[in-house]
Design an enzyme around this catalytic site. Sequence first.
Site, PDB file in Angstrom:
ATOM      1  CB  SER A  20      34.933  57.777 -44.401  1.00 19.11           C
ATOM      2  OG  SER A  20      36.084  58.277 -45.350  1.00 19.11           O
TER       3      SER A  20
HETATM    4  N1  SAH Z   1      38.884  55.412 -47.436  1.00 18.46           N
HETATM    5  C1  SAH Z   1      39.898  55.639 -46.562  1.00 18.46           C
HETATM    6  C2  SAH Z   1      39.338  57.018 -46.047  1.00 18.46           C
HETATM    7  C3  SAH Z   1      40.014  58.377 -46.853  1.00 18.46           C
HETATM    8  S1  SAH Z   1      40.740  59.779 -46.112  1.00 18.46           S
HETATM    9  C4  SAH Z   1      39.295  54.657 -45.510  1.00 18.46           C
HETATM   10  O1  SAH Z   1      38.392  53.902 -45.615  1.00 18.46           O
HETATM   11  O2  SAH Z   1      40.162  55.053 -44.298  1.00 18.46           O
HETATM   12  C5  SAH Z   1      40.995  60.409 -47.803  1.00 18.46           C
HETATM   13  C6  SAH Z   1      42.313  59.685 -48.182  1.00 18.46           C
HETATM   14  O3  SAH Z   1      42.639  60.229 -49.461  1.00 18.46           O
HETATM   15  C7  SAH Z   1      43.487  60.091 -47.444  1.00 18.46           C
HETATM   16  O4  SAH Z   1      44.446  59.038 -46.915  1.00 18.46           O
HETATM   17  C8  SAH Z   1      44.508  60.952 -48.362  1.00 18.46           C
HETATM   18  O5  SAH Z   1      45.914  60.906 -48.199  1.00 18.46           O
HETATM   19  C9  SAH Z   1      43.957  60.169 -49.729  1.00 18.46           C
HETATM   20  N2  SAH Z   1      44.195  61.095 -50.834  1.00 18.46           N
HETATM   21  C10 SAH Z   1      44.067  62.379 -51.228  1.00 18.46           C
HETATM   22  N3  SAH Z   1      44.311  62.905 -52.324  1.00 18.46           N
HETATM   23  C11 SAH Z   1      44.665  61.822 -52.952  1.00 18.46           C
HETATM   24  C12 SAH Z   1      45.202  61.510 -54.348  1.00 18.46           C
HETATM   25  N4  SAH Z   1      45.399  62.165 -55.331  1.00 18.46           N
HETATM   26  N5  SAH Z   1      45.608  60.037 -54.547  1.00 18.46           N
HETATM   27  C13 SAH Z   1      45.390  59.108 -53.695  1.00 18.46           C
HETATM   28  N6  SAH Z   1      45.008  59.246 -52.465  1.00 18.46           N
HETATM   29  C14 SAH Z   1      44.699  60.766 -52.199  1.00 18.46           C
END
Ligand code: SAH
Length: 224
Positions: free
Chosen positions: A65
């Site tokens: 992000s």
């Molecule tokens: N917080 C992260 C960026 C998040 S991008 C950072 O600091 O880098 C969003 C993430 O959510 C992705 O890696 C995606 O695979 C994950 N995601 C999406 N749905 C999810 C779920 N149901 N459970 C866990 N992770 C999930």
Amino acid sequence: MKESEKCMEQRRREMVDALRCNGISNRKVLDAFLKVERHRFFPEDAIALAYDDGAYPIGFAQTISQPFTVAYMTTLLVERAPSGRVLEIGTGTGYQAAILEALGYSVFTVERIFELFQRAERLFARLGLSVACRYGDGTLGWKEEAPFDAIIVTAGAPEEPSPLKEQLAENGCMIIPVGDRRSQQMTVVQRVGEEFRKEEFQQFVFVPLIGSAGWNDIGKGNTD
Ligand code: SAH
């Protein structure tokens, strides 16, 4: 200190100045952004871009992000739950989790893509961080570790998943972007007794939260 590290430190300071110019004013949050080395969480071939205020692809159709977004959500969290146990859904690179650990929280994080989970787990170990990681569907939370003082969801949800609401401590809060697949409104849900109070903030664009209390996987019958 090596020349390249000095340069990274300088760029980190510039990133924090930019966050301040964009309205992030919480001292503790800004300090955490100064402390955590975002370039460690960045794809190796793009380290030069690590301190730009942008999102960046990390593989598997996911992104790290934008610093502003991380700072915005972290501020909402710090103001409502200044200490305690935090559950993050969507580990991705682990950057948001590292920011939370730098702020003194006990951090738990769940990721649904195995390779990202594994990569983050190894990175936390290498950096000496004590973030607890789990591989699985984060829309179900982490029941064994509940309740949490705060839950932060870093992917866009169609609605607030009820298993997550149930895992909030008394007065706990959840920070979650809610909307359709294209854009989401930053939402805070605070548990007050058996009630949930909702506040809404500005719009963002996140990758989708995919899971049993989130969106269906792409191409599997989304009605959006
Ligand atoms: N917080 C992260 C960026 C998040 S991008 C950072 O600091 O880098 C969003 C993430 O959510 C992705 O890696 C995606 O695979 C994950 N995601 C999406 N749905 C999810 C779920 N149901 N459970 C866990 N992770 C999930």
